[in-house]
Design an enzyme around this catalytic site. Structure first.
Site, mmCIF file in Angstrom:
data_model
loop_
_atom_site.group_PDB
_atom_site.id
_atom_site.type_symbol
_atom_site.label_atom_id
_atom_site.label_comp_id
_atom_site.label_asym_id
_atom_site.label_seq_id
_atom_site.Cartn_x
_atom_site.Cartn_y
_atom_site.Cartn_z
ATOM 1 N N SER A 1 -2.205 18.135 -78.321
ATOM 2 C CA SER A 1 -1.853 17.960 -76.916
ATOM 3 C C SER A 1 -2.639 18.929 -76.030
ATOM 4 O O SER A 1 -3.228 18.529 -75.029
ATOM 5 C CB SER A 1 -0.353 18.158 -76.742
ATOM 6 O OG SER A 1 -0.033 18.315 -75.395
ATOM 7 N N HIS B 1 -4.856 36.293 -79.327
ATOM 8 C CA HIS B 1 -5.169 37.094 -78.151
ATOM 9 C C HIS B 1 -5.671 36.246 -76.994
ATOM 10 O O HIS B 1 -5.142 36.355 -75.887
ATOM 11 C CB HIS B 1 -6.064 38.285 -78.439
ATOM 12 C CG HIS B 1 -5.988 39.239 -77.288
ATOM 13 N ND1 HIS B 1 -4.879 40.021 -77.061
ATOM 14 C CD2 HIS B 1 -6.778 39.406 -76.219
ATOM 15 C CE1 HIS B 1 -5.014 40.647 -75.909
ATOM 16 N NE2 HIS B 1 -6.163 40.295 -75.381
ATOM 17 N N GLU C 1 -4.840 33.353 -76.535
ATOM 18 C CA GLU C 1 -3.634 32.617 -76.138
ATOM 19 C C GLU C 1 -2.869 33.342 -75.033
ATOM 20 O O GLU C 1 -2.359 32.713 -74.112
ATOM 21 C CB GLU C 1 -2.735 32.409 -77.371
ATOM 22 C CG GLU C 1 -1.334 31.902 -77.082
ATOM 23 C CD GLU C 1 -1.297 30.483 -76.525
ATOM 24 O OE1 GLU C 1 -2.269 29.744 -76.757
ATOM 25 O OE2 GLU C 1 -0.308 30.138 -75.871
ATOM 26 N N HIS D 1 -3.875 43.975 -82.274
ATOM 27 C CA HIS D 1 -2.498 43.600 -82.598
ATOM 28 C C HIS D 1 -2.116 44.073 -83.998
ATOM 29 O O HIS D 1 -0.997 43.851 -84.435
ATOM 30 C CB HIS D 1 -2.330 42.081 -82.539
ATOM 31 C CG HIS D 1 -2.481 41.535 -81.152
ATOM 32 N ND1 HIS D 1 -1.423 41.437 -80.281
ATOM 33 C CD2 HIS D 1 -3.553 41.077 -80.484
ATOM 34 C CE1 HIS D 1 -1.852 40.914 -79.131
ATOM 35 N NE2 HIS D 1 -3.140 40.695 -79.231
ATOM 36 N N LYS E 1 -8.782 42.651 -60.283
ATOM 37 C CA LYS E 1 -7.914 41.593 -59.749
ATOM 38 C C LYS E 1 -6.783 42.186 -58.903
ATOM 39 O O LYS E 1 -6.534 41.740 -57.787
ATOM 40 C CB LYS E 1 -7.319 40.762 -60.885
ATOM 41 C CG LYS E 1 -8.342 39.865 -61.504
ATOM 42 C CD LYS E 1 -7.696 38.746 -62.274
ATOM 43 C CE LYS E 1 -8.672 37.621 -62.497
ATOM 44 N NZ LYS E 1 -8.718 36.655 -61.441
ATOM 45 N N ARG F 1 11.214 46.312 -83.509
ATOM 46 C CA ARG F 1 11.514 45.000 -82.956
ATOM 47 C C ARG F 1 12.040 44.097 -84.073
ATOM 48 O O ARG F 1 11.969 44.436 -85.248
ATOM 49 C CB ARG F 1 10.267 44.380 -82.321
ATOM 50 C CG ARG F 1 9.161 44.076 -83.309
ATOM 51 C CD ARG F 1 7.848 43.720 -82.631
ATOM 52 N NE ARG F 1 7.874 42.360 -82.103
ATOM 53 C CZ ARG F 1 6.778 41.630 -81.864
ATOM 54 N NH1 ARG F 1 5.574 42.132 -82.124
ATOM 55 N NH2 ARG F 1 6.864 40.419 -81.374
#
Ligand SMILES: [Cu+2]
Lengths: 378, 516
Positions: B160, B244, B246, B294, B322, B441
């Site tokens: 998709s 990343h 992503e 990560h 930015k 976590r």
């Protein structure tokens, strides 16, 4: 309702929230990174503070500009929009300034990283193996070897629907049955690996966190400068009981450490000697239940029913009611490719015999079989 | 010009109209936002106080896993594609997307993929419980049967996304109105063009990762099993090579939306348009070469750790550009604070907080301490919730008058913003503290010293969750009626979408406009 009125109402709401929420609590508001008891950990802490302070200062400066603009450059104050929308000089300046700040951060970061990765010339080496959900420790210099599980008080209190308030359990979830013991002011190298999935060995006060990866060995090190008990947890999601496999490091003086090693060796010899002893069924059942709850219940559940589709039950299982040899084999050697571990290295022959006897006679598996330590061969 | 539109359910099933498909994407995202959000409520309820009260640890793990997967693949990404469908043709003066039939298909795969993903929760053995990052071997040898359905769902979601991305690129490159040069395109179009290239580059990598998982699980391969000569860490490299970029797939279109909103309400042109385009491209490029930050604790060679530290902190440069540009756009403007502007300003503040913690985590020696703690959870929720989600909500308030022809309820919109902005900080800010203090976590229960901040966080979470029901009410109310919107909607906004009537007719720009 005009916007200013909404803002007023909301700010009174925030104040209420800020007063109410801490009012419910009573203790512990640890805000910053855990301070370390190693020299290297202190350097990591300082590096953290350097970056944190730079970030905070820049953040406050940028926010101040935005807030000034939000207050003064609004239409309701009669501000007329300016028409500028480009400036190569300004763009150049605010590209270069962040870059310079990054270089200021990168220099100390590089220095600290090189120290972290230098695990050479240790005084003592301990191999830590992650299992679902416990740690195995082997002292490579003197042969001391044991498993370290969540302590019983925490384990009972953490069950769903337990009546125990965790606040009444000392060091809830951060205590183990067998802590590792190391001498103070000695460079200890930790080799991490795993038996099943990836775990991570982490003790914040020792400033060590390293993944434990099945089939690979990682190294890290620490040199504690203060005696004391330091607690940590597995840091990499490793399945159901990831939250329940803590790490406890007991840093002691040299002489205490030597005494501890001697007592460990004695205990290991005693366990070996007991392998030939013959036990009564009642003793096996009693010991077996304890071993079952510590080593088997996490997966097969305290009632022996397992979790359908994930962990098979013991009650009425083909293994626990079938031939004794098959049952011993699967407990001692595990079942490769599944979560069933080889318990031969974890449990003494006596404990293995006890737990097998228990499984064959509990949960309605009334086989009547009695397994003796002598039947357990490695 | 006739404005014929088909009616009934078949309108939605067979539609090739970019506005209908945009609406479908946005509603799908909205529903998934509530599905994923209710899982977050389960998580926060369990973490309200120490001890296990609500769910068992295995179900807790599948909640964290499914919450992440649904929010990323079901809520944020489809919402962004929904915006692209609605706005890209209208912003570049095109009559529709370049490939309208494929457009229909790329949407209609989603409900099936989403349903398959959610259905794993009801299968024997439970749903995926290995985290949204699904590290092997926890997701291969040690995962429940339902994992194969999860793999298939990820494949479908990937199809998709790739089809949607191809369509967006084809539309932007081929269907611009005469005179609409690349450097005249609205920034939202630019950010989506770059995002679409990221999608095409990394979705196949994700497909590769899950296919290797599939064969490891069912066909005897050992890509990720050391016992067969494979390497579990290989999985993490492949995953984060996808993962990343992503995160930028989710945040770049947000930058685009905010860059549309701020100039409108500052009544001033966007500052540094060209540098905004270059900064977006620079961030996209850097996103491909920093993935291993990560996984600093997996035991990389020190040279690798140094490289990934340097490359990672570099991202701070274009990101700072930015934020400075948005600030300069507001500077000496003539600002008003209608609801979309509130969300955009909220975004600038809170995304910046998330950006700074990201910089801290890029520094490897410090990251050894932050890694896999609640500090990380706080960081990525700051960039995704008051980051991406705030931008999405702001974008909806900004364009919904154009979509429906009605103004939303301004009072309720402002209330929605203030309740969300306050509760989101009560929800996520304390997580920085418990993370630094040592709470890992993905744990269902915690040591008692973390109780106070977890309690606070849960309360913030419940308020934030409930507040979003208000948003649903506001959206429905706006669709059903309200003050009629003018064609311009706002005070002299820039862009082709404001030159057409409100609500936007079913077919727009059948004759291309001329851009001077
Ligand atoms: Cu673990």
């Amino acid at each position: 309702m005009p916007a200013s009125k909404i803002t007023k109402k909301l700010s009174s709401l925030i104040c209420m929230a800020l007063v109410l929420i801490p009012g419910l609590a009573f203790a512990d508001y640890e805000l910053n990174l855990t301070e370390s008891v190693t020299a290297l950990g202190k350097e990591i802490y300082d590096l953290h503070m350097l970056v944190l302070i730079i970030c905070t200062v820049v953040c406050v400066a940028v926010f101040a500009v935005i807030i000034y603009s939000l207050i003064n450059h609004r239409k309701s104050k009669g501000a007329k929009p300016a028409t500028f929308h480009e400036s190569a000089t300004v763009e150049f300046i605010w590209t270069v300034i962040p870059f310079i700040i990054l270089v200021i951060i990168a220099v100390p970061a590089t220095k600290v990283l090189l120290k972290i990765e230098d695990a050479s010339n240790p005084d003592l080496t301990i191999k830590a193996t992650g299992w679902q959900w416990k740690w195995e420790y082997e002292y490579l210099d003197n042969g001391v070897h044991f498993f370290s599980n969540l302590d019983k008080a925490s384990n009972d209190a953490r069950q769903l629907g337990s009546k125990t308030d965790p606040r009444t359990v000392p060091n809830y979830l951060l205590d183990v049955d067998n802590p590792i013991v190391v001498p103070v002011n000695k460079k200890v190298r930790i080799l991490t690996t795993a038996n099943d999935v990836i775990h991570a060995w982490w003790v914040p006060e020792l400033a060590v966190k390293r993944d434990a990866i099945p089939g690979f060995i990682n190294e890290s090190w620490f040199k504690a400068e203060k005696t004391g008990v330091y607690r940590g947890q597995c840091a990499e999601l490793c399945g159901k009981d990831h939250g329940f496999m803590p790490i406890v490091v007991n840093v002691v003086s040299d002489s205490e450490y030597n005494d501890w090693v001697a007592s460990q060796k004695k205990a290991m010899a005693a366990a070996k000697a007991s392998a030939g002893k013959t036990w009564s069924k009642a003793d096996l059942m009693k010991r077996g239940e304890e071993v079952y709850n510590a080593s088997c219940a996490a997966c097969h559940q305290a009632n022996g029913q397992g979790i359908p589709g994930v962990f098979p039950g013991i009650a009425g299982s083909k293994v626990a009611t079938g031939p004794v040899e098959g049952h011993i084999d699967i407990v001692i050697n595990g079942k490769p490719g599944t979560a069933m571990q080889a318990f031969g290295t974890q449990l003494s022959p006596a404990d293995s015999a006890a737990v097998i006897t228990f499984q064959r006679n509990a949960f309605g598996n009334n086989t009547g079989d009695v397994v003796q330590p002598s039947q357990i061969s490695r | 010009m006739s404005d014929h539109k088909p009616s009934g359910i078949t309108r939605w099933i067979f539609t090739t109209n970019h506005k209908d498909i945009g609406t479908l994407y946005l509603w799908f995202a909205f529903i998934m936002f509530f599905v994923g959000g209710s899982m977050a409520m389960v998580i926060r309820a369990e973490l309200l106080q120490p001890g296990m009260q609500v769910v068992d640890p295995l179900f807790f793990n599948s909640m964290t896993t499914m919450h992440g997967l649904i929010m990323v693949f079901g809520a944020v990404m489809p919402a962004m594609v929904g915006f692209a469908n609605w706005m890209v043709p209208m912003m570049i003066g095109a009559p529709d997307m370049a490939l309208p039939r494929m457009n229909n298909w790329s949407f209609w795969i989603l409900p099936f993929a989403g349903t398959m993903l959610v259905s794993t929760l009801f299968m024997e053995g439970g749903g995926p419980a290995f985290g949204w990052t699904f590290y092997a071997p926890l997701s291969t040898t040690f995962a429940p049967q339902s994992t194969d359905f999860f793999i298939f769902a990820v494949h479908l979601l990937g199809f998709s996304s790739i089809m949607g991305a191809i369509n967006i690129i084809a539309t932007i490159l081929n269907m611009r109105a005469p005179g609409m040069t690349l450097m005249k395109m609205p920034l939202f179009v630019w950010t989506w063009l770059i995002t679409a290239f990221l999608l095409i580059a990394v979705m196949p990598v994700l497909a590769g990762a899950v296919t290797m998982m599939l064969t490891d699980r069912n066909f005897g391969t050992s890509f990720f099993d050391a016992a067969g000569g494979g390497d579990p860490v290989l999985f993490q490299h492949v995953f984060w090579f996808f993962g990343h970029p992503e995160v930028y797939i989710m945040i770049l279109p947000s930058f685009g939306i905010v860059s549309q909103i701020i100039p409108t309400f500052a009544r001033k042109q966007l500052f540094g348009y060209a540098s905004m385009v270059y900064a977006t491209a620079a961030i996209a490029f850097l996103s491909f070469i920093v993935w291993a930050h990560h996984m600093f604790t997996v035991g990389m060679p020190v040279a690798g750790e140094l490289y990934f530290t340097y490359a990672t902190v570099m991202i701070a440069v274009p990101t700072a550009v930015k934020v400075f540009n948005w600030t300069a756009t507001m500077w000496k403007g003539s600002m008003t604070f209608e609801t979309p502007m509130l969300w955009a300003v909220g975004f600038v503040f809170l995304f910046t907080v998330g950006g700074f913690t990201g910089l801290m985590m890029g520094v490897a020696p410090a990251d050894f301490q932050y890694h896999d703690t609640y500090f990380i959870v706080a960081h990525f929720h700051y960039v995704l919730v008051p980051g991406a989600v705030f931008a999405i909500i702001g974008g909806i308030y900004y364009w919904i008058p154009k979509w429906t022809g009605n103004m939303y309820d301004e009072k309720l919109g402002k209330l929605h913003f203030w309740l969300s902005a306050i509760s989101v900080n009560i929800l996520f800010f304390p997580q920085h503290f418990i993370g630094l203090a040592g709470m890992p976590r993905r744990i269902p229960d915690y040591a008692v010293q973390f109780s106070e901040f977890n309690f606070m966080s849960s309360i913030g979470g419940f308020v934030f969750g409930a507040t979003q029901l208000l948003f649903l009410y506001i959206v429905i109310k706006c669709i059903r009626g309200g003050e009629k919107a003018t064609d311009q909607v706002w005070d002299n906004p820039e862009g082709l979408e404001w030159t057409i009537p409100s609500p936007a007719p079913y077919h727009t720009f059948e004759t291309a406009p001329q851009i001077k």
